[in-house]
Design a protein around this motif. Structure first.
Motif, short mmCIF file in Angstrom:
data_model
loop_
_atom_site.label_atom_id
_atom_site.label_comp_id
_atom_site.label_asym_id
_atom_site.label_seq_id
_atom_site.Cartn_x
_atom_site.Cartn_y
_atom_site.Cartn_z
N UNK A 49 49.10 36.13 21.57
CA UNK A 49 48.25 37.02 21.78
C UNK A 49 46.42 37.20 20.51
N UNK A 50 46.45 36.96 19.75
CA UNK A 50 45.04 36.59 18.89
C UNK A 50 44.19 35.99 19.99
N UNK A 51 44.73 34.81 20.47
CA UNK A 51 44.07 33.38 22.09
C UNK A 51 43.79 34.06 23.11
N UNK A 52 44.66 35.58 22.93
CA UNK A 52 44.53 36.58 24.31
C UNK A 52 42.94 36.79 24.05
N UNK A 53 42.91 38.12 23.40
CA UNK A 53 42.16 38.57 22.77
C UNK A 53 40.54 37.89 22.77
N UNK A 54 40.76 36.38 21.75
CA UNK A 54 39.49 36.50 21.64
C UNK A 54 39.24 35.51 22.81
N UNK A 55 40.10 34.62 23.65
CA UNK A 55 39.08 34.82 24.75
C UNK A 55 38.19 36.10 25.64
#
Length: 86
Positions: A49-55
């Motif tokens: 979830x964090x990586x999706x937001x960062x992308x």
């Protein structure tokens, strides 16, 4: 430093290494074999979830850079100079 392979394939990493690397209980370590050596490397694991937001945020910044809306700096010093001037 020597470490002994114990029951259930466990070893204890010497305290000096733990302290030097700033490791603590719960940290993740990548363990792999390379050319006959056992390598242990600390890693950081981020939730998907964090990586999706960062992308998503990176995509937004790239769009702002392309449109000229986001300033781009040649160095960190240049960025701080601009921030201090504001």
């Amino acid at each position: 430093m020597l470490a002994e392979l114990r029951q259930k394939s466990q070893i204890t990493i010497p305290k000096e290494i733990i302290v030097k690397l700033g490791l603590s209980e719960g940290d993740k370590l990548d363990i792999f074999e390379k050319d006959g050596f056992i390598c242990i490397m600390p890693v950081v694991v981020y939730p998907k979830k964090y990586l999706s937001k960062l992308k998503e945020e990176i995509g937004e910044i790239k769009a702002k850079i392309a449109s000229g809306e986001q300033p781009v700096f040649d160095s960190v010093d240049a960025m701080f100079d601009k921030l201090e001037a504001e």
